[in-house]
Design an enzyme around this catalytic site. Structure first.
Site, PDB file in Angstrom:
ATOM      1  N   THR A  10      46.444  32.646  74.385  1.00 14.75           N
ATOM      2  CA  THR A  10      47.792  32.937  73.273  1.00 14.75           C
ATOM      3  C   THR A  10      48.514  32.060  72.558  1.00 14.75           C
ATOM      4  OG1 THR A  10      48.611  30.980  75.882  1.00 14.75           O
ATOM      5  CG2 THR A  10      48.796  33.601  75.887  1.00 14.75           C
ATOM      6  N   ASP A  67      39.135  23.955  74.370  1.00 11.69           N
ATOM      7  CA  ASP A  67      39.729  23.170  75.173  1.00 11.69           C
ATOM      8  C   ASP A  67      39.749  21.292  74.016  1.00 11.69           C
ATOM      9  OD1 ASP A  67      41.589  22.655  77.392  1.00 11.69           O
ATOM     10  OD2 ASP A  67      40.129  20.978  77.827  1.00 11.69           O
TER      11      ASP A  67
HETATM   12  P1  IMP Z   1      44.706  22.952  74.318  1.00 12.75           P
HETATM   13  O1  IMP Z   1      43.137  22.519  74.291  1.00 12.75           O
HETATM   14  O2  IMP Z   1      45.782  23.843  74.651  1.00 12.75           O
HETATM   15  O3  IMP Z   1      44.815  22.123  75.762  1.00 12.75           O
HETATM   16  O4  IMP Z   1      45.339  21.755  73.679  1.00 12.75           O
HETATM   17  C1  IMP Z   1      45.631  20.808  73.514  1.00 12.75           C
HETATM   18  C2  IMP Z   1      47.059  19.859  73.318  1.00 12.75           C
HETATM   19  O5  IMP Z   1      46.185  19.192  71.812  1.00 12.75           O
HETATM   20  C3  IMP Z   1      47.731  20.375  73.224  1.00 12.75           C
HETATM   21  O6  IMP Z   1      49.111  19.465  72.830  1.00 12.75           O
HETATM   22  C4  IMP Z   1      47.773  20.665  71.536  1.00 12.75           C
HETATM   23  O7  IMP Z   1      49.227  20.857  70.785  1.00 12.75           O
HETATM   24  C5  IMP Z   1      46.849  20.071  70.920  1.00 12.75           C
HETATM   25  N1  IMP Z   1      45.780  20.019  70.205  1.00 12.75           N
HETATM   26  C6  IMP Z   1      45.006  21.113  69.897  1.00 12.75           C
HETATM   27  N2  IMP Z   1      43.948  21.039  69.273  1.00 12.75           N
HETATM   28  C7  IMP Z   1      45.002  20.770  67.691  1.00 12.75           C
HETATM   29  C8  IMP Z   1      45.196  20.773  67.420  1.00 12.75           C
HETATM   30  O8  IMP Z   1      43.835  21.552  66.268  1.00 12.75           O
HETATM   31  N3  IMP Z   1      45.888  20.015  65.846  1.00 12.75           N
HETATM   32  C9  IMP Z   1      46.448  19.674  66.501  1.00 12.75           C
HETATM   33  N4  IMP Z   1      47.202  19.575  67.804  1.00 12.75           N
HETATM   34  C10 IMP Z   1      45.947  20.531  68.874  1.00 12.75           C
END
Ligand code: IMP
Length: 201
Positions: A10, A67
């Site tokens: 999302t 992830d």
């Molecule tokens: P998830 O993959 O959605 O679990 O992301 C893990 C965390 O890392 C989240 O808080 C995202 O905001 C951060 N995150 C993931 N990918 C990026 C990116 O490309 N840039 C900055 N933050 C990221």
């Protein structure tokens, strides 16, 4: 017929970045909002695999999940798989505070990792990983992107991810690399994909 992949997320930023890369391979991204359980695990790959299988059991057609995490060297890899929780709690300012005694550039090294898990069935998951080395900036910079973008400067640039366009970020980013590997795989394996899709009908 154009290739299309279902992407369970999302996060609009992740969707835009996936689209920017996969369009180069002629692949369309179809986002789907499915609630997924994120297991607590030290390995992003295990988290992504588990989530992909779990989403597959709901949608019964090939589906990708992704992830990612930020690993800061001097903090022994923190926040890593807990990046999301840490972002919501201490945030960017909290990370900068944890690094305030690290004044030289080399001591601010960090790595962003993205793992895409593509479930073709409950027991057939292919995984693609993208790794980007960089540094944590001394201050919050830039208005683009999301999450840790305003404090991460990839190797080879002097700007944070948040100071880049989606295309430029994708050139350097962990997600860009993972989606390029995924795009190459999709092109090479379009026959496997159509069979998996037929089976799921
Ligand atoms: P998830 O993959 O959605 O679990 O992301 C893990 C965390 O890392 C989240 O808080 C995202 O905001 C951060 N995150 C993931 N990918 C990026 C990116 O490309 N840039 C900055 N933050 C990221």
């Amino acid at each position: 017929m154009a290739l299309e992949v279902l992407f369970a997320t999302t996060n609009i930023n992740k969707i835009r970045e996936a689209e920017a890369v996969l369009k180069e391979f002629g692949v369309r991204v179809k986002p789907i909002a499915v609630t997924k359980i994120e297991i607590q695990h030290n390995s992003l790959e295990e988290i992504a695999r588990f989530a992909a299988i779990q989403v597959y059991t709901k949608v019964r057609t090939p589906v990708a999940v992704e992830d990612s995490g930020l690993f800061i060297e001097k903090l022994n890899g923190f926040p890593g798989p807990y990046s999301s929780y840490v972002y919501k709690t201490i945030g960017l300012k909290g990370i900068l505070k944890l690094l305030e005694d690290y004044k030289d550039w080399e001591s601010r090294k960090a790595t962003f990792i993205a793992v895409i898990a593509y479930a073709l069935s409950e027991n057939n998951v292919v995984v693609f990983k993208g790794v980007t080395e960089g540094h944590i900036s001394f201050e919050i910079r830039g208005g683009g992107g999301f999450g840790y973008d305003p404090i991460f400067i990839p190797q080879g640039s002097i700007r944070t991810f948040a100071e880049m366009s989606i295309e430029e970020k994708s050139f350097y980013s962990h997600r860009g690399k993972a989606f390029r590997a995924f795009g190459e795989w999709l092109i090479k394996n379009s026959d496997i994909l159509s069979k998996a899709k037929e089976k799921s009908l």
